[in-house]
Design an enzyme around this catalytic site. Structure first.
Site, PDB file in Angstrom:
ATOM      1  N   ASP A 139       0.847  -1.195   0.000  1.00 59.25           N
ATOM      2  CA  ASP A 139       0.000   0.000   0.000  1.00 59.25           C
ATOM      3  C   ASP A 139       0.883   1.246   0.000  1.00 59.25           C
ATOM      4  OD1 ASP A 139      -1.960   2.056   0.673  1.00 59.25           O
ATOM      5  OD2 ASP A 139      -3.271   0.365   1.168  1.00 59.25           O
ATOM      6  N   SER A 151      -6.901   4.279  -1.273  1.00 57.35           N
ATOM      7  CA  SER A 151      -6.743   2.817  -1.335  1.00 57.35           C
ATOM      8  C   SER A 151      -8.047   2.122  -1.705  1.00 57.35           C
ATOM      9  CB  SER A 151      -6.259   2.265   0.008  1.00 57.35           C
ATOM     10  OG  SER A 151      -4.967   2.712   0.271  1.00 57.35           O
ATOM     11  N   ASP A 184     -10.163  -3.239   6.378  1.00 60.66           N
ATOM     12  CA  ASP A 184      -9.617  -2.000   5.818  1.00 60.66           C
ATOM     13  C   ASP A 184      -9.841  -1.982   4.298  1.00 60.66           C
ATOM     14  OD1 ASP A 184      -8.385   0.465   6.436  1.00 60.66           O
ATOM     15  OD2 ASP A 184      -6.428  -0.270   5.794  1.00 60.66           O
ATOM     16  N   THR A 197      -8.203  -1.896   1.388  1.00 56.49           N
ATOM     17  CA  THR A 197      -7.617  -2.776   0.367  1.00 56.49           C
ATOM     18  C   THR A 197      -8.193  -4.188   0.407  1.00 56.49           C
ATOM     19  OG1 THR A 197      -5.612  -1.435   0.383  1.00 56.49           O
ATOM     20  CG2 THR A 197      -5.450  -3.635  -0.602  1.00 56.49           C
ATOM     21  N   ARG A 242     -15.670   3.434   2.568  1.00 53.38           N
ATOM     22  CA  ARG A 242     -14.735   2.505   3.208  1.00 53.38           C
ATOM     23  C   ARG A 242     -14.837   2.513   4.732  1.00 53.38           C
ATOM     24  NH1 ARG A 242      -8.859   5.039   2.125  1.00 53.38           N
ATOM     25  NH2 ARG A 242      -8.310   3.483   3.676  1.00 53.38           N
ATOM     26  N   GLU A 293      -1.484  -7.998   1.563  1.00 49.88           N
ATOM     27  CA  GLU A 293      -1.208  -6.556   1.595  1.00 49.88           C
ATOM     28  C   GLU A 293      -0.239  -6.192   2.720  1.00 49.88           C
ATOM     29  OE1 GLU A 293      -3.400  -2.224   2.187  1.00 49.88           O
ATOM     30  OE2 GLU A 293      -4.056  -3.939   3.347  1.00 49.88           O
ATOM     31  N   ASP A 303       2.032   2.622   3.549  1.00 48.74           N
ATOM     32  CA  ASP A 303       1.151   3.786   3.422  1.00 48.74           C
ATOM     33  C   ASP A 303       0.864   4.441   4.768  1.00 48.74           C
ATOM     34  OD1 ASP A 303      -1.235   5.270   1.983  1.00 48.74           O
ATOM     35  OD2 ASP A 303      -2.099   4.314   3.753  1.00 48.74           O
ATOM     36  N   LYS A 304       0.410   3.669   5.721  1.00 47.40           N
ATOM     37  CA  LYS A 304      -0.047   4.272   6.985  1.00 47.40           C
ATOM     38  C   LYS A 304       1.090   5.002   7.700  1.00 47.40           C
ATOM     39  CE  LYS A 304      -3.723   0.836   7.568  1.00 47.40           C
ATOM     40  NZ  LYS A 304      -4.836   1.683   7.125  1.00 47.40           N
ATOM     41  N   HIS A 310       1.783   8.308   5.920  1.00 39.65           N
ATOM     42  CA  HIS A 310       0.834   9.342   6.364  1.00 39.65           C
ATOM     43  C   HIS A 310       1.335   9.996   7.645  1.00 39.65           C
ATOM     44  CE1 HIS A 310      -2.504   8.969   3.590  1.00 39.65           C
ATOM     45  NE2 HIS A 310      -2.563   7.660   3.754  1.00 39.65           N
ATOM     46  N   ASP A 312      -0.961   0.264  -4.789  1.00 40.04           N
ATOM     47  CA  ASP A 312      -2.275   0.815  -5.152  1.00 40.04           C
ATOM     48  C   ASP A 312      -2.188   2.283  -5.549  1.00 40.04           C
ATOM     49  OD1 ASP A 312      -1.591   1.401  -2.544  1.00 40.04           O
ATOM     50  OD2 ASP A 312      -3.571   1.010  -1.704  1.00 40.04           O
ATOM     51  N   HIS A 313      -1.213   3.010  -5.005  1.00 34.49           N
ATOM     52  CA  HIS A 313      -1.053   4.439  -5.321  1.00 34.49           C
ATOM     53  C   HIS A 313       0.292   4.901  -4.771  1.00 34.49           C
ATOM     54  CE1 HIS A 313      -1.794   5.169  -1.102  1.00 34.49           C
ATOM     55  NE2 HIS A 313      -2.902   4.442  -1.176  1.00 34.49           N
ATOM     56  N   HIS A 363      -1.634  11.058  -0.293  1.00 33.87           N
ATOM     57  CA  HIS A 363      -1.141  10.212  -1.393  1.00 33.87           C
ATOM     58  C   HIS A 363      -0.668  11.110  -2.532  1.00 33.87           C
ATOM     59  CE1 HIS A 363      -4.316   7.067   0.030  1.00 33.87           C
ATOM     60  NE2 HIS A 363      -3.318   7.201   0.879  1.00 33.87           N
TER      61      HIS A 363
HETATM   62 ZN   LIG Z   1      -3.258   6.008   2.546  1.00 32.59          ZN
END
Ligand SMILES: [Zn+2]
Length: 466
Positions: free
Chosen positions: A45, A96, A148, A150, A161, A328, A333-334, A337, A375-376, A427
């Site tokens: 992610d 995501s 979550d 994904t 989501r 995943e 990602d987290k 952030h 994913d991004h 993102h």
């Molecule tokens: Zn994110």
């Protein structure tokens, strides 16, 4: 002479054809015809090339190679998103939910949606649903909650989501500030319920990750908790690493190993995060560089590798058709952030180790397509540790927050976060990398979109996409 040669040739061909048919009918040693087909999709992610480069530098050094780097083929994937109110209008940065929905369903949708269409809120059939219907086993493994965005996009359908459990369906706030309304998905309104409830009614053979808190509450309109409902609907419940060593034949498995997201492996020294550079009269004072250290909270958390190996063993046991497994690594990602570069590095390491297990599995299961992608993009950028323009008389520095890491090879790596001043970074809209093993080499083009990826995987398994 010519006639005799032709007869001899036909005889040889006929014998070969008969031998082939005999093997097939008798279930003999023609493994290419007989063996199951498997897809292992590994999603990092937020794992764009910045995150991979940062992690590679730390984990194996600037000249080193991760297992990722040795895959047979590499492509780039375009991330596509549309506006919810005007679905014909492009949006250039994904979340995501919509990006996983595109990979899982083959349809481009709008941010925050879980396998539902932009604007019209129609359910989009997913890989888990199509593969299960065709007789394949299916599973999701994640370091986030199993509900979550994904993993959810592969088995559930909601317009938001955030509707992860029955208490989040309406009159709720996500992140303490974003209003949530999934009332059309309430069971009482003819919907499928929250994401946690949809997991229990899904065809998934297993789900491993975090998210105990989403299952500890009563189901909508029920006097039973979702955990009780899970057990009654045939799930073996797991909550400790040791339980992953056991086998649970003929059972579905729900492994919830933390209240929410699983703890990460690495953190900054003493838990330090990114900090701002401070200009001074002569130049600038940069945040002090630090090594990464083990996160004490990770302790007894099952690694992504361990969960992946348990999933592969369970899904492949006496498997006839094969399976689809999504794995995943969520906190690349987290942690980005949260501006925690060490946290993201540890999660790339987790993904790389899980990939090693997948590659080992594929050595003895020949028709196993392994795909690793993201994913991004994410906020973290690898920038110079000393500016090219540094000058003792000038304060030259990034306007963002800096995480300066002392790498094991003894250099300083500067990771910069500058997408906003909010508590959470954003993102980014870059295309993302894709890696595949030899099985995928000739079926994945050098550039594709996320919906194309759905097509490649469903075609490989021979699924009916209609
Ligand atoms: Zn994110």
């Amino acid at each position: 002479m010519l006639l005799i040669s032709k007869i001899a040739l036909y005889t040889v061909v006929l014998l070969l054809v008969c031998a082939q048919a005999g093997n097939t009918l008798a279930g003999g040693d023609n493994a290419a015809v007989q063996s199951p087909k498997n897809v292992i999709l590994i999603i990092g992610d937020g794992m764009d090339d910045h995150q991979i480069s940062i992690a590679r530098n730390y984990l194996v050094g600037a000249r080193g190679r991760l297992s990722l780097d040795s895959m047979a083929h590499r492509s780039v994937v375009q991330v596509l998103t549309v506006d919810n109110a005007q679905p014909e209008k492009a949006v250039y940065v994904a979340d995501s939910a919509n990006s996983a929905s595109a990979i899982a369903s083959g349809s481009v949708t709008s941010r925050a949606r879980i396998a539902t269409s932009a604007g019209t809120d129609k359910d989009l059939p997913t890989l888990v649903e199509l593969a299960s219907a065709a007789g394949f086993r299916t599973g999701v493994v994640t370091t986030a909650s199993v509900t979550d965005a994904t993993p959810a996009a592969f088995y559930a359908h909601t317009n938001l989501r955030y509707c992860e459990n029955p208490s989040m369906m309406k009159d709720a706030l996500a992140y303490g500030r974003v209003p949530v309304d999934c009332s059309q998905d309430l069971i009482v309104n003819g919907g499928l319920g929250s994401i946690a409830e949809q997991l229990l009614s899904s065809d998934l053979d297993l789900a491993f990750g975090g998210g105990q808190k989403h299952f500890a509450m009563l189901g909508e309109g029920s006097s039973k908790s979702l955990l009780v409902q899970a057990r009654e609907s045939g799930f073996e419940l797991l909550d400790s690493k040791a339980q992953l060593d056991k086998q649970y034949p003929n059972k579905k498995m729900l492994g919830l190993f933390a209240r929410s997201t699983l703890p990460v492996v690495l953190r900054g020294q003493g838990g330090r995060g990114a900090e701002a550079a401070v200009p001074k009269q002569n130049g600038v004072s940069l945040p002090e560089a630090m090594p990464c250290e083990n996160n004490p909270k990770f302790a007894d958390t099952p690694s992504l590798k361990l969960m992946t190996e348990a999933a592969l063993a369970h899904l492949s046991r006496e498997s006839q058709a094969g399976f689809f497994l999504m794995v995943e690594s969520a906190s690349i990602d987290k942690q980005s952030h949260l501006r925690n570069a060490c946290g993201s590095i540890g999660e790339v390491a987790q993904l790389n180790e899980a990939l090693d297990s997948a590659l080992l599995f594929a050595e003895t299961h020949e028709n196993t397509l392994i795909i690793v992608t993201a994913d991004h993009g994410q906020a973290a950028q690898l920038i110079p540790s000393v500016s090219l323009y540094s000058n003792p008389d000038l304060a030259i520095y990034s306007p963002g927050k800096l995480f300066r890491i002392i790498t094991p090879e003894g250099a300083v790596m500067a990771v910069n976060y500058a997408t906003n001043d909010f508590v959470s970074e954003e993102h980014t809209g870059v295309n993302v990398p894709l890696f595949t093993n030899g099985v995928g080499k000739n079926i994945l083009p050098s550039m594709l979109t996320q919906p194309d990826l759905f097509g490649v995987m469903s075609d490989y398994l021979g699924l009916d996409r209609q």
